[in-house]
Design a protein around this motif. Structure first.
Motif, PDB file in Angstrom:
ATOM      1  N   GLU A 120      -7.462  -3.878  -0.142  1.00 44.70           N
ATOM      2  CA  GLU A 120      -7.778  -2.945  -1.224  1.00 44.70           C
ATOM      3  C   GLU A 120      -6.676  -1.902  -1.366  1.00 44.70           C
ATOM      4  O   GLU A 120      -6.303  -1.509  -2.467  1.00 44.70           O
ATOM      5  CB  GLU A 120      -9.127  -2.261  -0.948  1.00 44.70           C
ATOM      6  CG  GLU A 120     -10.314  -3.210  -1.065  1.00 44.70           C
ATOM      7  CD  GLU A 120     -11.576  -2.692  -0.364  1.00 44.70           C
ATOM      8  OE1 GLU A 120     -12.656  -3.225  -0.656  1.00 44.70           O
ATOM      9  OE2 GLU A 120     -11.481  -1.776   0.484  1.00 44.70           O
ATOM     10  N   PHE A 121      -6.172  -1.478  -0.213  1.00 40.86           N
ATOM     11  CA  PHE A 121      -5.125  -0.459  -0.240  1.00 40.86           C
ATOM     12  C   PHE A 121      -3.881  -0.963  -0.965  1.00 40.86           C
ATOM     13  O   PHE A 121      -3.314  -0.275  -1.812  1.00 40.86           O
ATOM     14  CB  PHE A 121      -4.783  -0.031   1.194  1.00 40.86           C
ATOM     15  CG  PHE A 121      -3.825   1.122   1.251  1.00 40.86           C
ATOM     16  CD1 PHE A 121      -4.295   2.426   1.244  1.00 40.86           C
ATOM     17  CD2 PHE A 121      -2.459   0.914   1.274  1.00 40.86           C
ATOM     18  CE1 PHE A 121      -3.419   3.499   1.271  1.00 40.86           C
ATOM     19  CE2 PHE A 121      -1.566   1.971   1.300  1.00 40.86           C
ATOM     20  CZ  PHE A 121      -2.052   3.280   1.301  1.00 40.86           C
ATOM     21  N   LEU A 122      -3.467  -2.175  -0.631  1.00 42.02           N
ATOM     22  CA  LEU A 122      -2.273  -2.740  -1.275  1.00 42.02           C
ATOM     23  C   LEU A 122      -2.508  -2.892  -2.777  1.00 42.02           C
ATOM     24  O   LEU A 122      -1.633  -2.625  -3.591  1.00 42.02           O
ATOM     25  CB  LEU A 122      -1.939  -4.100  -0.662  1.00 42.02           C
ATOM     26  CG  LEU A 122      -1.462  -4.071   0.797  1.00 42.02           C
ATOM     27  CD1 LEU A 122      -1.253  -5.488   1.317  1.00 42.02           C
ATOM     28  CD2 LEU A 122      -0.174  -3.263   0.934  1.00 42.02           C
ATOM     29  N   GLU A 123      -3.724  -3.320  -3.115  1.00 34.73           N
ATOM     30  CA  GLU A 123      -4.081  -3.505  -4.520  1.00 34.73           C
ATOM     31  C   GLU A 123      -3.967  -2.185  -5.281  1.00 34.73           C
ATOM     32  O   GLU A 123      -3.504  -2.136  -6.416  1.00 34.73           O
ATOM     33  CB  GLU A 123      -5.525  -4.009  -4.580  1.00 34.73           C
ATOM     34  CG  GLU A 123      -5.762  -4.968  -5.704  1.00 34.73           C
ATOM     35  CD  GLU A 123      -6.995  -5.823  -5.439  1.00 34.73           C
ATOM     36  OE1 GLU A 123      -7.868  -5.392  -4.651  1.00 34.73           O
ATOM     37  OE2 GLU A 123      -7.084  -6.914  -6.011  1.00 34.73           O
ATOM     38  N   GLN A 124      -4.413  -1.111  -4.613  1.00 32.21           N
ATOM     39  CA  GLN A 124      -4.430   0.184  -5.283  1.00 32.21           C
ATOM     40  C   GLN A 124      -3.064   0.865  -5.295  1.00 32.21           C
ATOM     41  O   GLN A 124      -2.782   1.696  -6.152  1.00 32.21           O
ATOM     42  CB  GLN A 124      -5.451   1.117  -4.599  1.00 32.21           C
ATOM     43  CG  GLN A 124      -6.901   0.734  -4.855  1.00 32.21           C
ATOM     44  CD  GLN A 124      -7.834   1.270  -3.781  1.00 32.21           C
ATOM     45  OE1 GLN A 124      -7.488   2.179  -3.031  1.00 32.21           O
ATOM     46  NE2 GLN A 124      -9.043   0.704  -3.698  1.00 32.21           N
ATOM     47  N   ASN A 125      -2.218   0.532  -4.328  1.00 31.24           N
ATOM     48  CA  ASN A 125      -1.011   1.340  -4.157  1.00 31.24           C
ATOM     49  C   ASN A 125       0.320   0.638  -4.399  1.00 31.24           C
ATOM     50  O   ASN A 125       1.326   1.309  -4.594  1.00 31.24           O
ATOM     51  CB  ASN A 125      -1.004   1.962  -2.747  1.00 31.24           C
ATOM     52  CG  ASN A 125      -2.099   2.995  -2.585  1.00 31.24           C
ATOM     53  OD1 ASN A 125      -1.966   4.113  -3.047  1.00 31.24           O
ATOM     54  ND2 ASN A 125      -3.220   2.595  -1.987  1.00 31.24           N
ATOM     55  N   LEU A 126       0.328  -0.691  -4.348  1.00 29.42           N
ATOM     56  CA  LEU A 126       1.594  -1.378  -4.590  1.00 29.42           C
ATOM     57  C   LEU A 126       1.649  -1.861  -6.038  1.00 29.42           C
ATOM     58  O   LEU A 126       0.621  -2.234  -6.607  1.00 29.42           O
ATOM     59  CB  LEU A 126       1.783  -2.545  -3.620  1.00 29.42           C
ATOM     60  CG  LEU A 126       2.760  -2.225  -2.464  1.00 29.42           C
ATOM     61  CD1 LEU A 126       2.287  -1.003  -1.713  1.00 29.42           C
ATOM     62  CD2 LEU A 126       2.924  -3.408  -1.543  1.00 29.42           C
ATOM     63  N   ASN A 127       2.837  -1.854  -6.601  1.00 29.11           N
ATOM     64  CA  ASN A 127       2.980  -2.211  -8.006  1.00 29.11           C
ATOM     65  C   ASN A 127       4.142  -3.167  -8.201  1.00 29.11           C
ATOM     66  O   ASN A 127       4.856  -3.502  -7.247  1.00 29.11           O
ATOM     67  CB  ASN A 127       3.182  -0.937  -8.832  1.00 29.11           C
ATOM     68  CG  ASN A 127       1.944  -0.070  -8.808  1.00 29.11           C
ATOM     69  OD1 ASN A 127       0.873  -0.512  -9.192  1.00 29.11           O
ATOM     70  ND2 ASN A 127       2.085   1.147  -8.287  1.00 29.11           N
TER      71      ASN A 127
END
Lengths: 598, 598
Positions: A100-107
């Motif tokens: 979830e963190f990667l989904e929310q923070n990486l672009n």
């Protein structure tokens, strides 16, 4: 400490920049997804300062995050202090997991980096999926920490061969069973990377990970061949002969990727996506058909055979006697001899070492006095030299590796005065442990069905322990072993409890800053009876160490619980009668609260 | 009967041959995957003779197989006798499910046929996958039975509008909540096909399925529009006005496929693959992006709001009073008046009808005397006219649809002498029901965690009941409602028990050929307390009908169970005091075993 960590993180960030990586992920794993690893692999610990066994670190150009589970929240908060690393409490509301963190923070345009050998197929695939959705890239082929973290040597030890008499089944017979399962799954071969599964399959052991008697190894098993990949230094003449009998050839550990690359194209190779590392999987996928499934060896290893069970019964009795002797000695002398958490653990070690079959401890002894025991995985000595006094409680969670089994047992010892609250919680813990020990169930249940039997007494008072109730235990192998467990909250599909499987039964009460109580026995699933309504199972108890009667308030036990309690204490006295002296036995009876004999 | 069935199967086989189908699959479902269906859809019953609510038939050129679950084994064996149809006992060892069966028995060049409207997306996809693996074809677009099975008219009834006062939340508010969830799931629209979900969402009811107050309907909900698909005959002026207030337009039920075909290409439409039928899904997939997930309405509907709960409490009290009056009357007069299973059910129906809010029964009353009660879903009258005598036990499982709630309650009434075995099992059943009623648990649990609390007493004696312990219940809706339940064996991911959800608590003992006992209350999940260890939940009991004290052997109850029992019986007397006459109350006290008042 925090300065040192900051500097290490700075160096890592420089390497990230050089490699055009915007987020680097560091795990606790070796190349085999082992739960416990050799120091060689402790790269996450090096860059975070957090020493717990479960923790993953994500570093970005200006931040860093460490995920760990409930067992380690207190410890992690302490160890991360001042490092600037944010603690991500796994399982807590509103705390995103790594995905979830990667989904929310990486672009898009970001690059996530990690060493693909330290990530499982399942994790790697999820990362790749999120990367695809969000448009960021993934680099997994290079370990960018190799120049930053001066590693100890790669772990290696001599292979040890266990006799068929100790194992109850030869490698050839086990290999035959695996091949039958592969045929059913329509797989032509199995790539095995899990160290304890490999040790189990070939009846060998090693010494490459502290407390875990394993060798760095891979195995490849097809209908025609059986190949064991070991470091050349591990191979002995005895091993060669042993493997020869099992029609197994030896190859170099470091040649596994090359071997996979040379497999017949389209070979249908089965792997366990929760075990095999991502790099190996990507290599395998290049020319083979990958079939995913749980390693057949996992359940084979978990279901102990009659020989293993017979040996375990004997070893648990000896281990219980050593622990009991320790408990009696400590209780008697805590007022007149000097003891610390560490020296108490050493005394217990001394008693265990006297057992002929002793090999090693099965994990670092937890000897935790008073409030230290509220930390489930406390390391004695980490809070300085803690002297024991004839008051409060000492929690001792320990176990040994023996030729005949692996033990894991916890007792909380009442050293003197305790509060009413402590006595109530001690009694609840004992009742919880005993209630689970006596449960009977319809074949087909998992630990998820049974967990509430242990927890009920706690939940009835609005109390809970933030960990599972029990886990499987290896046979002369890792002290944590799946697939079965006793947990109310399932993270994945639960494994059915089958006759021959063993689980720990270790409820507890933990009060931060005050005290911690845990009582742990080892139980084995066995058939109870078959009726018109089905086949019913129950547990056999293997641990015969006393429960400290000074912790018990009999008035809050139900009639049934009191019966269980007195029966259990009586069974301990009977079981140890031939191992202890007459004086010890009479002390034991008193310790058990069985004044007038049994 | 069996001749008739053989002939029907022959005709079906001819149609199969004509359509080049080598195996035809007939389900119990309507186009909405409803658990209970209008006679119009009872095609499986027509071709098999099996009348149970769950059963699927597979017909091949020379054989036929019927799958059903444990509730129906006895009944199915009876009804299939002589038909040549093989009974496939679902869940039994070594009995393949339909998927395994197709895998083992269908081959390349075979063709599997079924009506795609009576199969869910999940099932259809699995069929397609197996077909692809094995090389057989699938035909799902044609119902080849339409000329063979003379159907009744397609079900239709007038739509009824429920007041917001009865529902506690308007359709507009509910639609708003759904839209928020869709946004989170990144879906542009929701295609809703589940009848009770549609009734819930729009606060309407109908009469298209016996006992289930639903209308044949579909719904389509996007950010901009809300469309309800109904048969024109169902639409009333009141409904139009009601839907107008909710900005909902009405379209013709039979136009759903065309509507879907005209959607903007690539619209991201969410469907529940366990609910939507396969034909509709295949149509939708042609031009839209299908997002799968559980219907948001499922959990919304399951969590009863304060208004619903308030109404339910009142209605359950009235329903309990009617049942109690019936139990007292029957117990008193079974020796001097003539009763049959059927006339007893009619008497209970009469008492229920006297309640002002009564609408209908919520399912066909099960009134089963002695050995008939061993069949869990026995239909009174099916064994001929069964006279009740002042001996043995009568099991009555029944419920009503009221403006204010849907009830479901079972009591087993002791009509006279019973055996020691019967009394023991009666007592175990009562203890099981009461133990579950009083359980407390940490928020996050599912029914799978709690089931053993009910079953423990049985399992301790090697006994088991072959069904779940409990299911959700609708609000003026279907008597079976998900997603929550109480079952130890989970077929799919279990739903967390949340405050406001209700479940039945209905353990039992069933002895084929001898007797059957079931005691069932309805419970609602509510918050208990929050401590440092988390949020804890408990049940509130809604059912206040007595447990027959003549069935109870207090000597085998634990102290705790006896306390629960006496408290419960006391609560029944207190709850009904204002609804029953003085004479009835004193009879009730005696019936409850509360001689000296409470």
């Amino acid at each position: 400490m925090s300065d040192k960590i900051s500097k290490r993180l700075d160096n890592l960030r420089k390497a990230m920049k050089k490699n055009r990586i915007s987020a680097y992920y560091l795990t606790t794993a070796d190349f085999h997804n082992s739960e416990y690893v050799n120091d060689y692999f402790k790269v996450r610990e090096y860059f975070s300062g957090f020493t717990g066994s479960n923790g993953n670190l994500l570093v970005t150009p200006d931040k860093a995050y460490l995920w760990t589970d409930g067992r380690y929240f207190v410890q992690a908060e302490k160890e991360l202090k001042g490092s600037g690393i944010e603690l991500m409490k796994m399982g807590e509301d509103k705390v995103p997991d790594i995905y979830e963190f990667l989904e929310q923070n990486l672009n898009a345009k970001d690059v996530l980096g990690f060493d693909g050998r330290t990530i499982t197929v399942s994790q790697g695939k999820r990362f790749a999926k999120i990367g695809k959705d969000k448009g960021f890239d993934i680099k997994f082929k290079k370990d960018i920490t190799c120049d930053l973290f001066k590693r100890t040597g790669f772990p290696v030890s001599h292979a040890e061969v266990l006799s068929d008499e100790l194992c109850g089944e030869s490698p050839s017979e086990k290999i035959k069973r695996v091949r039958e399962i592969l045929k059913k799954k329509k797989a032509e071969a199995l790539l095995l990377t899990r160290l304890d599964d490999i040790m189990y399959l070939y009846n060998i052991r090693g010494n490459d990970v502290e407390y875990n008697p394993v060798l760095m190894s891979f195995a490849y098993l097809s209908e025609d061949i059986s190949v064991l990949f070991l470091q050349p230094e591990a191979v002995t003449a005895e091993l060669k002969e042993h493997l020869n009998r099992a029609d197994t050839m030896i190859m170099d550990y470091w040649n596994i990727e090359r071997f996979i690359g040379n497999l017949q194209p389209k070979t249908r190779v089965m792997i366990d996506p929760g075990q095999v590392n991502y790099s190996l999987f990507k290599r395998l996928k290049k020319n083979c058909c990958v079939i995913t499934g749980v390693n057949p060896t996992v359940e084979m290893k978990a279901v102990k055979n009659e020989t293993e069970l017979k040996n375990m019964r004997e070893i648990f009795l000896k281990d219980s006697a050593a622990l009991t002797r320790f408990m009696l000695y400590l209780s008697k002398h805590v007022g007149d001899e000097e003891f610390t958490e560490v020296s108490a653990a050493e005394l217990l070690f001394k008693y265990r070492k006297e057992i002929a079959e002793f090999r090693d401890l099965s994990f670092g002894t937890i000897s935790a006095y008073r409030e230290n025991a509220a930390m489930m995985h406390y390391e004695p000595g980490s809070a300085g030299e803690v002297r024991l006094r004839p008051e409060g409680m000492l929690l001792v969670d320990s176990g040994g590796q023996y030729n005949g089994g692996t033990t894991d047992v916890t007792r909380t010892i009442v050293l003197g005065e305790i509060t009413e609250e402590e006595r109530r919680d001690y009694t609840l813990t004992a009742c919880s442990m005993l209630n689970l020990m006596h449960v009977k169930w319809l074949s087909g249940c998992t630990g998820q069905n049974l967990d509430i039997i242990a927890r009920k007494r706690m939940w009835d008072e609005g109390k809970d322990y933030k960990c599972g109730t029990g886990h499987g235990v290896g046979y002369i192998l890792n002290v944590h072993e799946g697939p079965q467990n006793i947990r109310w909250k399932a993270l994945e599909k639960q494994a059915e409890l089958k006759p021959g499987m063993c689980v720990t039964d270790e409820p507890g009460v933990y009060r931060a800053g005050k005290y911690g109580i845990r009582i742990e026995n080892l139980l084995v699933v066995k058939e109870w009876k078959e009726t018109g309504d089905g086949k019913f199972l129950e547990f056999e108890n293997l641990t015969f160490a006393p429960i400290d009667d000074r912790g018990i308030d009999r008035s809050i036990m139900t009639e049934q619980e009191l019966k269980y309690y007195l029966e259990y204490q009586g069974s301990v006295v009977r079981a140890l009668e031939s191992s202890l002296s007459g004086e010890e036995i009479s002390e034991l009876k008193k310790y058990c609260g069985l004044e007038a004999g049994i």
